[in-house]
Enzyme design. Structure first.
Site, PDB file in Angstrom:
ATOM      1  N   SER A   6       0.965  -1.304   0.115  1.00  0.00           N
ATOM      2  CA  SER A   6       0.006  -0.028   0.162  1.00  0.00           C
ATOM      3  C   SER A   6       0.759   1.295   0.100  1.00  0.00           C
ATOM      4  CB  SER A   6      -0.862  -0.058   1.101  1.00  0.00           C
ATOM      5  OG  SER A   6      -0.173   0.320   2.251  1.00  0.00           O
ATOM      6  N   LYS A  27      -0.343   3.943   7.092  1.00  0.00           N
ATOM      7  CA  LYS A  27      -0.813   4.523   5.748  1.00  0.00           C
ATOM      8  C   LYS A  27      -0.276   6.117   6.029  1.00  0.00           C
ATOM      9  CE  LYS A  27      -3.673   1.823   3.809  1.00  0.00           C
ATOM     10  NZ  LYS A  27      -3.312   0.609   4.534  1.00  0.00           N
TER      11      LYS A  27
END
Lengths: 186, 186
Positions: B108, B145
């Site tokens: 990610s 993230k």
DNA sequence: AAGTATAGTAAACATTCGTTCACTTTGTCA
DNA sequence: TGACAAAGTGAACGAATGTTTACTATACTT
């Protein structure tokens, strides 16, 4: 308790050596060296310090950072038992004598996640395997690229579709191999 | 000559402490401590070692690796004068007490050059700025993230077009901020 | 070849080191 | 409350530490 160890670590970070017992006296606000002696024994038993004869030295556990598990699915494992420890210097550098750092410039290796401004750790060596990222001199010009072999012929390739492969006109001399990249954020 | 320093470095790497004068006697094959004494003076003058009282300790120059200049156009600067030195541990970690390592899983963050299997250095803290890469718990699930802010509302974003942004249903708790990535090549 | 700095030897020194022993205080748990 | 372990005190000890002084051998310079 545990913040005794913190005090030692802080001292170590500042002085780059362990404090002597007398210095720990002050560190811990004790008045007997024996108190220090006993505490050190504990740290030795728990593996943060070690002794050779009567010389005190830190272990790798002393320096190391906990390496926690994967973040995916659920909680990162922080439990004491499952911890693995890692010392960055030891992890990254095998032979400090032949290693040096290089600040990368350019975007020719972005495909490998090596960006402009990153620092790579290079180990000096003249030989490399195909696929290695090498610091090389190709026709008298220095560059950081991927070493490829086309039969017996060696050439250099970027990790960026923007650039074509480089076939040496005259010579291709390898100077070192990239062992690791490090990138610091802001 | 210089390989005296190498011997000390090797000793240090093995024992995680500097040798005493008597130990250097054997290291250097000398038979007088005074010979050692004089040599250590030289190393102090050249900045590899330092002394506090009569306690010997390494300087950061002792550990550090030469950081050479940019590879682009021409030769990487290897000249002694222009060298900058860097100690990895000191460079990467500000506060060893609050730092830990995390092995990244997933793709990610590939847009930021953080790949599956890379190791990130995380500093524990509850607050972060928009744009920071954070280790956070979003609706009870842990993830790594990019923190974004949409007005006052905070949400998480990947660095991979494959994934949508994550808006917390209930809560978003920040646990730490990524300070650096390191990746070792086989 | 003479003169001089450099590198190493040898012995003696005060200081500090880590260790040990015997004792006291503090805290904990039944 | 009493008992016992853990934590800290205080003093004394031999051994090892880094430093100093005086001297010798080697190498370098002009």
């Amino acid at each position: 308790m545990n913040d005794r160890l913190t005090k030692i670590k802080t001292f170590y970070k500042k002085h780059r050596r362990l404090p002597s017992y007398s210095e720990m006296l002050k560190l811990f606000n004790f008045s007997s060296k024996n108190a220090v002696f006993k505490i050190i024994q504990k740290f030795i038993e728990s593996g943060f310090l070690k002794k050779e004869g009567s010389k005190l030295a830190p272990t790798s556990k002393f320096f190391s950072l906990p390496l926690v598990g994967l973040v995916k699915a659920g909680f990162p494992i922080l439990a004491e038992e499952n911890r693995e420890y890692l010392t960055l210097d030891e992890y990254l550098i095998d032979d400090p004598q032949s290693a040096f750092l290089l600040k990368v410039s350019g975007d020719s290796l972005i495909g490998l996640g090596i960006f402009d401004g990153d620092i790579v750790i290079i180990e000096r060596k003249k030989q490399a395997t195909a696929g290695d990222i090498v610091l090389a001199q190709i026709d008298r010009e220095w560059t950081l690229k991927i070493l490829k072999k086309d039969g017996i012929r060696a050439y250099l390739e970027s990790a960026n579709p923007k650039y074509p492969p480089f076939y040496p006109r005259q010579e291709l001399q390898i100077f070192g191999v990239v062992k690791a990249v490090i990138r610091k954020f802001n």
